[in-house]
Design a protein around this motif. Structure first.
Motif, PDB file in Angstrom:
ATOM      1  N   ALA A  89      -4.552   0.588  -0.899  1.00  0.00           N
ATOM      2  CA  ALA A  89      -4.685   2.742  -1.554  1.00  0.00           C
ATOM      3  C   ALA A  89      -3.323   3.633  -1.379  1.00  0.00           C
ATOM      4  O   ALA A  89      -2.645   2.603  -0.446  1.00  0.00           O
ATOM      5  N   VAL A  90      -3.254   3.938  -2.194  1.00  0.00           N
ATOM      6  CA  VAL A  90      -1.533   4.686  -2.757  1.00  0.00           C
ATOM      7  C   VAL A  90      -2.230   6.028  -2.652  1.00  0.00           C
ATOM      8  O   VAL A  90      -2.617   6.268  -3.007  1.00  0.00           O
ATOM      9  N   PHE A  91      -0.839   6.960  -1.965  1.00  0.00           N
ATOM     10  CA  PHE A  91      -0.869   8.128  -3.095  1.00  0.00           C
ATOM     11  C   PHE A  91       0.382   7.855  -3.768  1.00  0.00           C
ATOM     12  O   PHE A  91       1.560   7.900  -2.857  1.00  0.00           O
ATOM     13  N   ASP A 144       4.925   5.978  -4.549  1.00  0.00           N
ATOM     14  CA  ASP A 144       4.598   6.101  -4.002  1.00  0.00           C
ATOM     15  C   ASP A 144       4.430   5.906  -2.175  1.00  0.00           C
ATOM     16  O   ASP A 144       5.253   5.054  -1.527  1.00  0.00           O
ATOM     17  N   LYS A 145       3.025   6.572  -1.861  1.00  0.00           N
ATOM     18  CA  LYS A 145       3.009   6.796   0.159  1.00  0.00           C
ATOM     19  C   LYS A 145       1.444   5.612   0.043  1.00  0.00           C
ATOM     20  O   LYS A 145       0.870   5.764  -0.559  1.00  0.00           O
ATOM     21  N   ILE A 146       2.124   4.336   0.971  1.00  0.00           N
ATOM     22  CA  ILE A 146       1.477   3.662   0.890  1.00  0.00           C
ATOM     23  C   ILE A 146      -0.184   4.080   1.913  1.00  0.00           C
ATOM     24  O   ILE A 146       0.398   5.071   3.393  1.00  0.00           O
ATOM     25  N   VAL A 147      -1.502   4.258   1.501  1.00  0.00           N
ATOM     26  CA  VAL A 147      -2.404   5.000   3.276  1.00  0.00           C
ATOM     27  C   VAL A 147      -3.638   3.647   3.084  1.00  0.00           C
ATOM     28  O   VAL A 147      -4.814   4.220   2.362  1.00  0.00           O
ATOM     29  N   PRO A 148      -3.677   2.570   3.522  1.00  0.00           N
ATOM     30  CA  PRO A 148      -4.053   1.627   4.046  1.00  0.00           C
ATOM     31  C   PRO A 148      -6.079   2.775   4.753  1.00  0.00           C
ATOM     32  O   PRO A 148      -4.971   3.019   5.680  1.00  0.00           O
ATOM     33  N   ALA A 149      -6.502   1.852   4.751  1.00  0.00           N
ATOM     34  CA  ALA A 149      -7.602   2.363   5.349  1.00  0.00           C
ATOM     35  C   ALA A 149      -9.637   2.147   4.434  1.00  0.00           C
ATOM     36  O   ALA A 149      -9.150   1.636   3.433  1.00  0.00           O
ATOM     37  N   ASP A 150     -10.032   2.867   5.304  1.00  0.00           N
ATOM     38  CA  ASP A 150     -11.266   1.914   4.895  1.00  0.00           C
ATOM     39  C   ASP A 150     -12.567   2.744   4.373  1.00  0.00           C
ATOM     40  O   ASP A 150     -13.174   3.773   4.986  1.00  0.00           O
ATOM     41  N   TYR A 151     -12.618   3.227   2.990  1.00  0.00           N
ATOM     42  CA  TYR A 151     -12.739   3.857   1.983  1.00  0.00           C
ATOM     43  C   TYR A 151     -14.422   3.941   1.789  1.00  0.00           C
ATOM     44  O   TYR A 151     -15.320   5.085   1.801  1.00  0.00           O
ATOM     45  N   LEU A 167      -7.625   0.493  -4.460  1.00  0.00           N
ATOM     46  CA  LEU A 167      -8.770  -0.882  -4.775  1.00  0.00           C
ATOM     47  C   LEU A 167      -9.667  -1.075  -3.901  1.00  0.00           C
ATOM     48  O   LEU A 167      -9.478  -1.848  -2.740  1.00  0.00           O
ATOM     49  N   ARG A 168     -11.021  -0.806  -3.496  1.00  0.00           N
ATOM     50  CA  ARG A 168     -11.635  -0.609  -2.518  1.00  0.00           C
ATOM     51  C   ARG A 168     -12.412  -2.306  -2.922  1.00  0.00           C
ATOM     52  O   ARG A 168     -12.588  -3.278  -3.410  1.00  0.00           O
ATOM     53  N   SER A 169     -13.377  -2.428  -1.674  1.00  0.00           N
ATOM     54  CA  SER A 169     -12.683  -4.468  -1.252  1.00  0.00           C
ATOM     55  C   SER A 169     -14.019  -4.374  -1.185  1.00  0.00           C
ATOM     56  O   SER A 169     -15.111  -5.322  -1.175  1.00  0.00           O
ATOM     57  N   SER A 170     -15.308  -3.986  -1.072  1.00  0.00           N
ATOM     58  CA  SER A 170     -16.462  -4.005  -1.478  1.00  0.00           C
ATOM     59  C   SER A 170     -17.298  -3.967  -2.885  1.00  0.00           C
ATOM     60  O   SER A 170     -17.487  -5.077  -3.347  1.00  0.00           O
ATOM     61  N   ASP A 171     -16.614  -4.165  -3.963  1.00  0.00           N
ATOM     62  CA  ASP A 171     -16.275  -4.530  -4.856  1.00  0.00           C
ATOM     63  C   ASP A 171     -15.635  -4.844  -5.891  1.00  0.00           C
ATOM     64  O   ASP A 171     -15.974  -4.647  -7.236  1.00  0.00           O
ATOM     65  N   ASN A 172     -14.345  -5.036  -5.012  1.00  0.00           N
ATOM     66  CA  ASN A 172     -13.222  -4.760  -5.680  1.00  0.00           C
ATOM     67  C   ASN A 172     -13.591  -3.796  -7.109  1.00  0.00           C
ATOM     68  O   ASN A 172     -12.371  -3.665  -7.857  1.00  0.00           O
ATOM     69  N   SER A 180       1.136  -7.613   7.545  1.00  0.00           N
ATOM     70  CA  SER A 180       0.553  -7.277   6.733  1.00  0.00           C
ATOM     71  C   SER A 180       2.078  -5.951   5.683  1.00  0.00           C
ATOM     72  O   SER A 180       2.856  -5.415   7.126  1.00  0.00           O
ATOM     73  N   VAL A 181       2.606  -6.053   5.151  1.00  0.00           N
ATOM     74  CA  VAL A 181       3.578  -5.365   4.541  1.00  0.00           C
ATOM     75  C   VAL A 181       3.038  -5.150   2.576  1.00  0.00           C
ATOM     76  O   VAL A 181       2.372  -5.210   2.227  1.00  0.00           O
ATOM     77  N   PHE A 182       3.797  -3.778   2.801  1.00  0.00           N
ATOM     78  CA  PHE A 182       4.071  -2.832   1.537  1.00  0.00           C
ATOM     79  C   PHE A 182       5.055  -3.060   0.679  1.00  0.00           C
ATOM     80  O   PHE A 182       6.765  -2.984   1.127  1.00  0.00           O
ATOM     81  N   ARG A 183       5.895  -4.005  -0.736  1.00  0.00           N
ATOM     82  CA  ARG A 183       7.196  -4.211  -1.017  1.00  0.00           C
ATOM     83  C   ARG A 183       7.678  -3.501  -1.751  1.00  0.00           C
ATOM     84  O   ARG A 183       6.523  -2.954  -3.340  1.00  0.00           O
ATOM     85  N   PRO A 184       8.118  -1.880  -1.874  1.00  0.00           N
ATOM     86  CA  PRO A 184       7.952  -1.078  -2.957  1.00  0.00           C
ATOM     87  C   PRO A 184       8.577  -1.123  -3.810  1.00  0.00           C
ATOM     88  O   PRO A 184       8.230  -1.428  -5.066  1.00  0.00           O
ATOM     89  N   ALA A 185       9.371  -2.629  -4.105  1.00  0.00           N
ATOM     90  CA  ALA A 185      10.043  -3.080  -5.522  1.00  0.00           C
ATOM     91  C   ALA A 185       9.044  -4.284  -6.084  1.00  0.00           C
ATOM     92  O   ALA A 185       9.051  -5.134  -5.576  1.00  0.00           O
TER      93      ALA A 185
END
Length: 626
Positions: free
Chosen positions: A410-412, A394-401, A422-427, A365-370
């Protein structure tokens, strides 16, 4: 002819133990040298000449009340009746005789006090256990109802024909007795004070034990198993088990088999109705009991249902086949058709970082800043997924929150110090302001509840700031210096994130749970630290990637920090260690910007090369590689 009489007006008699013996009828043992008579209120103070006392009144003499103000008393001798309750204000008290109730009443124990009663006959009278201390009953009989209030604990060790109903409104009620005709209602809303009754340190009120009880209704609070001598066990329930949506089944896992020193099981005869109650699975090692860690593939039958009755309903957010997260970075798949076909069983499955589809494998997986796009190649189906979320700064902060075992997008955002998730359990979308411009985001599970916590490292003062998901607590701790590279990992394998930094070839750790300091010299100042669990022992390994020669060097924590070196990559590569084949071990892997190819050296599935992304993309598994 009357053998004894009851005073019309009860007198208060206070023990001083000044007599030549320990008998209750000895006048010199009481203040004023006046012995009590039937119907009096008896008081045992904190200080006395002797603490071993003997009731030598006639069998079942009736006293109005008994108050123990502290100290460590032993009350033996003949059984006696109580009319107006027992109050224990402190200390450890042993009543090594029988108490018989002659009216409805309350037994109250103050915090940190422990009182054991050898035999308790309630007759047909209701009894309330109250306060924040503990009562242990060796043998109970009668038909009167029992109620547990307050934050303390009550233990019923055994019974003789007891059939009263039990109501748990607070604290912990542990039943090791065989009382199949006693219905139990758990309607607990308070917290448990922490007496060692198998539910220690959980922080919620409820029911536990290893005995047999009747129809059970968990309206609010928890049901679990286990007792004083073992934090796990099998609790047998006759005539059915019903939860409400506010009920919780707390299942503790400390071994591979159900019962003592194993895992909790509810053994139910009759219908089981779950009604979207919560299921909480807690490895006992996270509470300080033992070191057992379930292996991937281990199965635990947590509700054993008799006959052919189906399990009615499901636990909250856990339909058939759901994978859910638990403490110590574990994950389980649930079935309601386990065991002999109608049992609730959970199976340990792999939990991987950067796993967007919850299949236990890290996704390319990738994050495309543009444009702020997230692109994922989902390993479960091989399908491509895209989501616009974030901005170029943004700085990407992917994790299981949210603890559903899926990595959340998620981003900071440094400009406003806001975490967007953007929480995956309930979007659902979530935004939290935390940190300041210049902070380095370091999300990790710092409280061991199976959910990533928002956290930052502030170079300006070398301080780590956290908001824990368990209790929403704010924590701050200075560790490191301004030029350190903060790291994300669990370096001692206890399931709780550690504070760690890399400084010119030296690794410094402040390890949970007590902040134990450790330092390891490994690597060069020009190396890239690549912490990950390469040997699958549950602990993050010390590891570096050396761009100058394309070699990965590491110390395998699972084999005594044995040294390993693997040549894999070139100078331009971005290290992306993660578990791409789902075997519980992180794989050596790199993303090559010049051709957008991912090269994976998978520990079980072998070598693979995947073209995904473009030059300028941020590989997501590289998010926390400094």
């Amino acid at each position: 002819m009357c053998l004894f009489t009851i005073n019309s007006f009860a007198a208060v008699k206070t023990w001083d133990g000044g007599g030549a013996d320990s008998n209750w009828t000895t006048a010199a043992n009481w203040v004023g040298d006046a012995a009590p008579v039937a119907g009096d209120d008896l008081v045992f103070p904190v200080t006395a000449a002797q603490y071993n006392t003997n009731n030598n009144f006639f069998f079942f003499t009736n006293f109005n009340s008994l108050t123990i103000e502290g100290g460590e008393y032993t009350i033996g001798g003949n059984p006696f009746n109580l009319r107006n309750g027992l109050i224990v204000k402190g200390g450890t008290q042993a009543i090594n005789t029988a108490i018989s109730l002659s009216a409805a009443q309350t037994f109250t124990a103050a915090q940190n006090s422990i009182t054991t009663i050898a035999v308790l006959s309630v007759g047909s009278f209701p009894l309330v256990f109250d306060g924040d201390g503990a009562f242990g009953i060796g043998l109970i009989s009668g038909t009167g109802n029992l109620t547990r209030n307050g934050a303390g604990g009550t233990l019923l060790a055994s019974a003789s024909g007891f059939s009263g109903a039990i109501f748990v409104n607070g604290g912990a009620f542990v039943i090791d007795a065989n009382i199949p005709n006693s219905p139990v209602t758990v309607n607990a809303t308070g917290t448990f004070n922490g007496i060692e009754f198998g539910l220690n340190n959980i922080g919620l009120s409820g029911l536990g034990g290893t005995g047999t009880i009747g129809t059970t209704n968990v309206a609010s609070g928890i049901i679990s198993a286990g007792t004083i001598t073992s934090p796990t066990g099998i609790l047998n329930i006759t005539n059915g088990l019903t939860f409400s949506a506010n009920g919780i089944y707390l299942n503790k896992i400390g071994g591979a088999t159900a019962g003592t020193d194993g895992y909790d099981q509810l053994n139910v005869t009759g219908a089981v109705n779950l009604n979207n109650a919560r299921l909480e699975v807690i490895p006992l090692s996270s509470l300080g009991f033992g070191t057992f860690r379930a292996a991937i593939g281990d199965t635990f039958v947590i509700i054993k249902n008799d006959g052919t009755d189906a399990i009615n309903g499901t636990f909250l957010n856990a339909p058939e086949g759901t994978v859910f997260g638990a403490a110590l970075n574990t994950a389980y798949r649930i079935t309601y058709r386990g065991g002999d076909g109608n049992d609730v069983a959970i199976t340990r499955v792999n939990r991987a970082n950067f796993d967007f589809d919850g299949d236990g494998k890290s996704d390319v997986s990738v994050f495309r800043p543009a444009g702020g796009f997230w692109y994922e190649l989902l390993s479960r189906t091989g399908n491509f997924a895209a989501q616009q979320f974030g901005a170029s700064e943004d700085k990407i902060v992917p994790a299981d929150y949210d603890g559903d075992t899926k990595t959340d997008i998620a981003v900071f955002r440094p400009s406003n110090s806001v975490w967007y998730q953007l929480r995956s359990s309930d979007n659902t979308f979530n935004a939290v302001q935390f940190g300041t411009n210049g902070d380095v985001p370091v999300p990790n599970d710092y409280d061991g509840d199976g959910r990533a916590d928002i956290a930052v490292f502030r170079p300006s003062n070398a301080t780590w700031y956290q908001i824990t998901s368990l209790g929403n607590q704010f924590l701050a701790r200075q560790f490191g210096i301004s030029t350190d590279k903060p790291l994300v990992g669990d370096f001692n394998g206890d399931g709780i994130g550690d504070l760690a930094v890399y400084r010119n070839g030296t690794w410094y750790f402040s390890e949970s749970p007590d902040g134990t300091f450790r330092a390891v010299q490994f690597g060069l100042a020009t190396d890239t630290p690549t912490p990950a669990d390469f040997d699958g022992d549950g602990a993050t390994d010390v590891s570096v990637f050396r761009p100058s020669n394309g070699v990965w060097y590491r110390l395998n924590s699972g084999s005594g920090n044995s040294f390993a070196a693997v040549a894999f990559g070139i100078a331009e590569d971005r290290p992306v260690p993660a578990d791409y084949d789902g075997d519980g071990k992180s794989d050596v892997a790199v993303f090559r910007p010049s051709n957008s190819v991912w090269y994976l050296l998978r520990s079980t599935a072998g070598f693979s090369a995947v073209s995904f992304g473009q030059n300028g993309d941020k590989p997501i598994p590289n998010a926390f590689i400094p």
